[in-house]
Design a protein around this motif. Structure first.
Motif, PDB file in Angstrom:
ATOM      1  N   LYS A  85      -3.370   6.924  20.820  1.00  0.00           N
ATOM      2  CA  LYS A  85      -2.071   6.273  20.664  1.00  0.00           C
ATOM      3  C   LYS A  85      -2.054   5.398  19.411  1.00  0.00           C
ATOM      4  N   ILE A  86      -1.112   5.682  18.521  1.00  0.00           N
ATOM      5  CA  ILE A  86      -0.865   4.853  17.338  1.00  0.00           C
ATOM      6  C   ILE A  86       0.224   3.865  17.742  1.00  0.00           C
ATOM      7  N   VAL A  87      -0.059   2.571  17.616  1.00  0.00           N
ATOM      8  CA  VAL A  87       0.905   1.572  18.071  1.00  0.00           C
ATOM      9  C   VAL A  87       1.598   0.838  16.929  1.00  0.00           C
ATOM     10  N   TYR A  88       1.143   1.082  15.688  1.00  0.00           N
ATOM     11  CA  TYR A  88       1.782   0.467  14.529  1.00  0.00           C
ATOM     12  C   TYR A  88       1.347   1.205  13.265  1.00  0.00           C
ATOM     13  N   GLY A  89       2.284   1.408  12.363  1.00  0.00           N
ATOM     14  CA  GLY A  89       1.974   1.944  11.044  1.00  0.00           C
ATOM     15  C   GLY A  89       1.784   3.450  11.029  1.00  0.00           C
ATOM     16  N   PRO A  90       1.234   3.897   9.892  1.00  0.00           N
ATOM     17  CA  PRO A  90       0.646   3.146   8.778  1.00  0.00           C
ATOM     18  C   PRO A  90       1.695   2.358   8.004  1.00  0.00           C
ATOM     19  N   ALA A  91       1.239   1.233   7.471  1.00  0.00           N
ATOM     20  CA  ALA A  91       2.124   0.347   6.729  1.00  0.00           C
ATOM     21  C   ALA A  91       1.384  -0.287   5.558  1.00  0.00           C
ATOM     22  N   ASP A  92       2.092  -0.423   4.446  1.00  0.00           N
ATOM     23  CA  ASP A  92       1.577  -1.168   3.297  1.00  0.00           C
ATOM     24  C   ASP A  92       2.038  -2.612   3.470  1.00  0.00           C
ATOM     25  N   GLU A  93       1.089  -3.517   3.666  1.00  0.00           N
ATOM     26  CA  GLU A  93       1.414  -4.906   3.970  1.00  0.00           C
ATOM     27  C   GLU A  93       1.493  -5.749   2.697  1.00  0.00           C
ATOM     28  N   PRO A  94       2.304  -6.805   2.721  1.00  0.00           N
ATOM     29  CA  PRO A  94       2.492  -7.626   1.523  1.00  0.00           C
ATOM     30  C   PRO A  94       1.242  -8.390   1.092  1.00  0.00           C
ATOM     31  N   TRP A  95       0.230  -8.486   1.944  1.00  0.00           N
ATOM     32  CA  TRP A  95      -1.004  -9.194   1.567  1.00  0.00           C
ATOM     33  C   TRP A  95      -2.068  -8.248   1.014  1.00  0.00           C
ATOM     34  N   GLY A  96      -1.675  -7.007   0.701  1.00  0.00           N
ATOM     35  CA  GLY A  96      -2.554  -6.123  -0.057  1.00  0.00           C
ATOM     36  C   GLY A  96      -3.426  -5.169   0.741  1.00  0.00           C
ATOM     37  N   VAL A  97      -3.015  -4.843   1.961  1.00  0.00           N
ATOM     38  CA  VAL A  97      -3.750  -3.835   2.719  1.00  0.00           C
ATOM     39  C   VAL A  97      -2.788  -2.758   3.186  1.00  0.00           C
ATOM     40  N   ARG A  98      -3.324  -1.565   3.399  1.00  0.00           N
ATOM     41  CA  ARG A  98      -2.620  -0.478   4.083  1.00  0.00           C
ATOM     42  C   ARG A  98      -3.337  -0.334   5.404  1.00  0.00           C
ATOM     43  N   ARG A  99      -2.576  -0.257   6.514  1.00  0.00           N
ATOM     44  CA  ARG A  99      -3.229  -0.245   7.818  1.00  0.00           C
ATOM     45  C   ARG A  99      -2.379   0.430   8.878  1.00  0.00           C
ATOM     46  N   PHE A 100      -3.036   0.717   9.997  1.00  0.00           N
ATOM     47  CA  PHE A 100      -2.347   1.131  11.212  1.00  0.00           C
ATOM     48  C   PHE A 100      -3.118   0.588  12.398  1.00  0.00           C
TER      49      PHE A 100
END
Length: 116
Positions: A85-100
């Motif tokens: 189960k993916i519960v968030y993202g993937p997202a490019d965050e404003p603090w400089g990481v890409r994550r999910f």
């Protein structure tokens, strides 16, 4: 794919009290401070890190573990193929990481990330 780091995140209500405790008892230094997330580490090494947080950033819950990888897309593909189960993202965050965020089989939330 290579795991570069695993960071344990602790959900807390009062970051300043917990931060001060780990600074005073274990001589940890603040190596990152976003206000809602503070990461502490010994000044001599980043191999040991402890993060305390009131939220996970971008309105998400505090994840149980953060795992930094060198190829986020590869891990995301593995997670999807495995039916996790993916519960968030993937997202490019404003603090400089890409994550999910994904759930492990025990229901723990994993923050899988790479630095931009």
């Amino acid at each position: 794919m290579t795991v570069k780091r695993i960071v344990s995140n602790l959900a807390v209500k009062d970051i300043d009290t917990i931060k001060t405790f780990y600074q005073e008892i274990f001589d940890l230094d603040v190596v990152m401070d976003h206000g809602w997330l503070v990461t502490l580490s010994p000044s001599t090494s980043a191999l040991v890190q402890l993060s305390v947080a009131t939220e996970g950033g971008s309105g998400t819950e505090v994840p149980d573990l953060s795992i930094e990888v060198d190829n986020l897309d590869d891990v995301f593909e593995r997670a999807n193929k495995g039916g996790h189960k993916i519960v968030y993202g993937p997202a490019d965050e404003p603090w400089g990481v890409r994550r999910f965020y994904m759930q492990d089989p025990a229901g723990r939330i994993l923050n899988v990330l790479t630095h931009s």
